[in-house]
Design a protein around this motif. Structure first.
Motif, mmCIF file in Angstrom:
data_model
loop_
_atom_site.group_PDB
_atom_site.id
_atom_site.type_symbol
_atom_site.label_atom_id
_atom_site.label_comp_id
_atom_site.label_asym_id
_atom_site.label_seq_id
_atom_site.Cartn_x
_atom_site.Cartn_y
_atom_site.Cartn_z
ATOM 1 N N ARG A 283 0.637 -1.275 0.048
ATOM 2 C CA ARG A 283 0.020 -0.285 0.010
ATOM 3 C C ARG A 283 0.923 1.312 -0.027
ATOM 4 O O ARG A 283 0.425 2.473 0.587
ATOM 5 C CB ARG A 283 -1.008 0.083 0.937
ATOM 6 N N LEU A 284 2.014 1.220 -0.663
ATOM 7 C CA LEU A 284 2.798 2.538 -0.871
ATOM 8 C C LEU A 284 2.350 2.892 -2.342
ATOM 9 O O LEU A 284 1.770 2.181 -2.985
ATOM 10 C CB LEU A 284 4.081 2.317 -0.927
ATOM 11 N N LEU A 349 -5.686 8.136 8.622
ATOM 12 C CA LEU A 349 -4.140 7.800 8.500
ATOM 13 C C LEU A 349 -3.898 7.566 7.027
ATOM 14 O O LEU A 349 -4.608 7.007 6.331
ATOM 15 C CB LEU A 349 -4.150 6.364 9.429
ATOM 16 N N GLY A 350 -2.544 7.863 6.677
ATOM 17 C CA GLY A 350 -2.038 7.718 5.335
ATOM 18 C C GLY A 350 -1.202 6.283 5.181
ATOM 19 O O GLY A 350 -1.908 5.349 6.045
ATOM 20 N N ALA A 351 -0.533 6.184 4.489
ATOM 21 C CA ALA A 351 0.449 5.131 4.385
ATOM 22 C C ALA A 351 0.917 4.537 5.565
ATOM 23 O O ALA A 351 1.305 5.086 6.500
ATOM 24 C CB ALA A 351 1.436 5.189 3.237
ATOM 25 N N PRO A 352 1.106 3.318 5.742
ATOM 26 C CA PRO A 352 0.371 2.171 4.810
ATOM 27 C C PRO A 352 -0.891 1.671 5.154
ATOM 28 O O PRO A 352 -1.351 0.459 4.543
ATOM 29 C CB PRO A 352 1.452 1.037 4.927
ATOM 30 N N TYR A 384 7.905 7.166 14.769
ATOM 31 C CA TYR A 384 7.045 5.879 14.630
ATOM 32 C C TYR A 384 6.316 5.389 13.248
ATOM 33 O O TYR A 384 6.427 4.437 12.552
ATOM 34 C CB TYR A 384 6.091 5.622 15.582
ATOM 35 N N GLN A 385 5.600 6.600 12.563
ATOM 36 C CA GLN A 385 4.912 6.642 11.499
ATOM 37 C C GLN A 385 5.885 6.320 10.081
ATOM 38 O O GLN A 385 5.710 5.662 9.246
ATOM 39 C CB GLN A 385 4.237 7.847 11.069
ATOM 40 N N THR A 386 7.388 6.996 10.288
ATOM 41 C CA THR A 386 8.312 6.734 9.578
ATOM 42 C C THR A 386 8.715 5.143 9.344
ATOM 43 O O THR A 386 9.036 4.526 8.409
ATOM 44 C CB THR A 386 9.465 7.723 9.606
ATOM 45 N N TYR A 387 8.802 4.559 10.753
ATOM 46 C CA TYR A 387 9.380 3.451 10.869
ATOM 47 C C TYR A 387 8.238 2.212 9.975
ATOM 48 O O TYR A 387 8.423 1.586 9.230
ATOM 49 C CB TYR A 387 9.196 2.718 12.297
ATOM 50 N N ASP A 388 6.840 2.662 10.120
ATOM 51 C CA ASP A 388 5.927 1.920 9.254
ATOM 52 C C ASP A 388 6.123 1.846 8.016
ATOM 53 O O ASP A 388 5.897 0.927 7.216
ATOM 54 C CB ASP A 388 4.591 2.315 9.687
#
Length: 492
Positions: A283-284, A349-352, A384-388
């Motif tokens: 889902r990117l 919430l955006g990606a993913p 954390y969102q970057t980690y996802d």
């Protein structure tokens, strides 16, 4: 005489113009914030006239500064908040409705309808995008369906659509040029990224007339000239590129596998995939990174809706801080996050995840929780969102070894270090942090021969500081476990 390139950087919360010397160093910055409108839950709007007036004001400031420095502006580049949608009357120049901002969720229900009609695969294969209210297409449809004036102007063949770059170009050239570039077009959900054309089949599904759309050009191209009545003398506009792709260019991510992450209002990770379109199984988004001399370079993108906007919320709504830079000192005064997590799903919430109806939560609260813990949790949430996003890339078989970062948040050394700790990848911060505007300046300069090639442009990129992970793996796992639990609560 000194020579300069001016870049307009029209963002989500402010309009900026920056004067660069030919080595890509900022000489002068003019910036003005403008009003955010939230008429209903999940709706976000801007007043198009305010976008235009603030942009013209900062551009004129930069032009005046160039004269004081006894210099000459050779050309202008434009970069902009992407997906934000404006429809206007080509006779009067007046917008028929407020600009519907990229964060806006009002067309979520219509997106669900399209998914039920099994249009997702078709749209994804053609545009590289998931069906979502984030993109311009369903915003255009909403205005056409809900604003009688828009339908009236379609009948009279007077309606024009543009993302912000296109609207500003039209205004700056006094209506002479209605164009956009391939990167902005690729974010509308109407543009076929394989054929590099507006897609007739998608336009038919959404019932959007093709004649309202701008001409699509390369990022480095002749876009027209400013009207001398607006800017004193007429300046060429020779670069145009959507903000996240512009930051990728400003960071000189020209090799396949190179990657940048920008931390502005939202946060956006772009990975250069070269001439190859990589379709993510996680889902990117597949998007156009840049198009130069008719040659398309693709990118894989992960989009986070709330990054710096979370800090703005702490400042403007909660009144916990007076300015964004206060966060670093406050965070450093705490030994840990004390189990507090904020999931900033203020506009979904955006990606993913792509969860349009998700709303923010603050978890782990105790009697000891105060503003300091909430401030820290807000800043940590961006890492954390970057980690996802990186986990999604890893699951797609892509493993970047370093990440170039930019945007207002990375001036915070604590955040840049925490980011390196959480994602466990080397983080590089460039000397010039105005990379979004710089990308547009580079594209404008390339068109007029100031730069001979992308390799020539790359010579201007320099490191300010790098951050290596210092966190032990056990501590990292525990922090991420807490984040995942908070995300699950949000999604449930």
């Amino acid at each position: 005489m000194k020579k300069f390139i001016a870049a307009i950087d029209q963002g989500t919360t402010s309009s900026r113009a920056i004067l660069f010397n030919l080595k890509g160093q900022p000489v002068y910055v003019s910036q003005t914030e403008f009003t955010q409108y939230y008429p209903k839950d999940g709706w976000v709007e801007h007043y198009p006239d305010e976008i235009w007036k603030t942009t013209l004001k900062v551009l004129r400031n930069v032009i005046e500064k160039s004269k004081k420095l006894k210099g000459k502006i050779l050309t202008i580049g434009i970069t902009n908040q992407r997906e934000t949608t404006i429809l206007w009357d080509k006779t009067t120049g007046k917008a028929v409705y407020n600009a519907i901002v990229w964060q806006d969720r009002r067309s979520s229900e219509y997106c669900k309808k399209l998914i039920k009609q099994k249009k997702e695969t078709l749209i994804y294969n053609k545009t590289g995008l998931l069906i979502d209210a984030y993109f311009s297409a369903t915003k255009i449809k909403w205005i056409i369906d809900n604003v009688p004036k828009a339908r009236d102007l379609i009948k009279k063949k007077r309606l024009l659509f543009g993302t912000v770059d296109s609207f500003l170009l039209w205004k700056l050239t006094n209506g002479a040029d209605h164009a956009t570039d391939a990167t902005n077009a690729s974010r509308t959900m109407l543009f076929n990224i394989s054929t590099n054309e507006w897609d007739d089949q998608i336009l038919k599904i959404l019932n959007i007339p093709k004649e309202i759309l701008p001409t699509v050009k390369d990022c480095s191209a002749d876009f027209g000239h400013t009207d001398p009545g607006l800017t004193g003398i007429s300046y060429p506009i020779t670069g145009m590129v959507g903000d996240q792709q512009s930051a990728t260019i400003g960071q000189c991510c020209f090799e396949p596998g190179s990657l940048k992450s920008t931390y502005g209002t939202g946060a956006f990770v772009l990975l250069n995939t070269g001439s190859k379109k990589v379709y993510s199984k996680n889902r990117l988004l597949t998007t156009i990174g840049y198009r130069i001399n008719g040659k398309t370079t693709y990118a894989l993108e992960g989009s986070i809706f709330i990054a710096g906007a979370g800090v703005q919320w702490l400042r403007d709504r909660l009144k916990f801080i007076k300015k964004a830079s206060d966060t670093e000192k406050i965070i450093k005064s705490l030994k840990s996050n004390n189990g507090i997590y904020l999931v900033p799903a203020f506009t979904g919430l955006g990606a993913p995840y792509w969860a349009a109806n998700a709303r923010g939560i603050l978890s782990g609260l105790t009697r000891d929780t105060g503003p300091k813990e909430i401030i820290r949790a807000t800043v940590e949430s961006v890492a954390y969102q970057t980690y996802d996003l990186f986990e999604a890339m890893k699951n797609d078989g892509l493993k970047p070894k370093l990440i170039k970062v930019d945007g207002g948040m990375v001036k915070n050394n604590w955040f840049s270090q925490f980011l390196a700790d959480v994602i466990n990848i080397k983080v590089l911060r460039p000397k010039v942090d105005e990379t979004t505007a710089l990308g547009a300046a580079f594209m404008a300069g390339l068109q007029i021969g100031v730069y001979k090639s992308l390799k020539d442009i790359s010579k201007n990129w320099k490191t300010d500081k790098y951050f290596n992970s210092k966190m032990n793996s056990h501590h990292r796992k525990n922090l991420i476990k807490g984040w995942k639990a908070a995300i699950n609560k949000t999604l449930s």
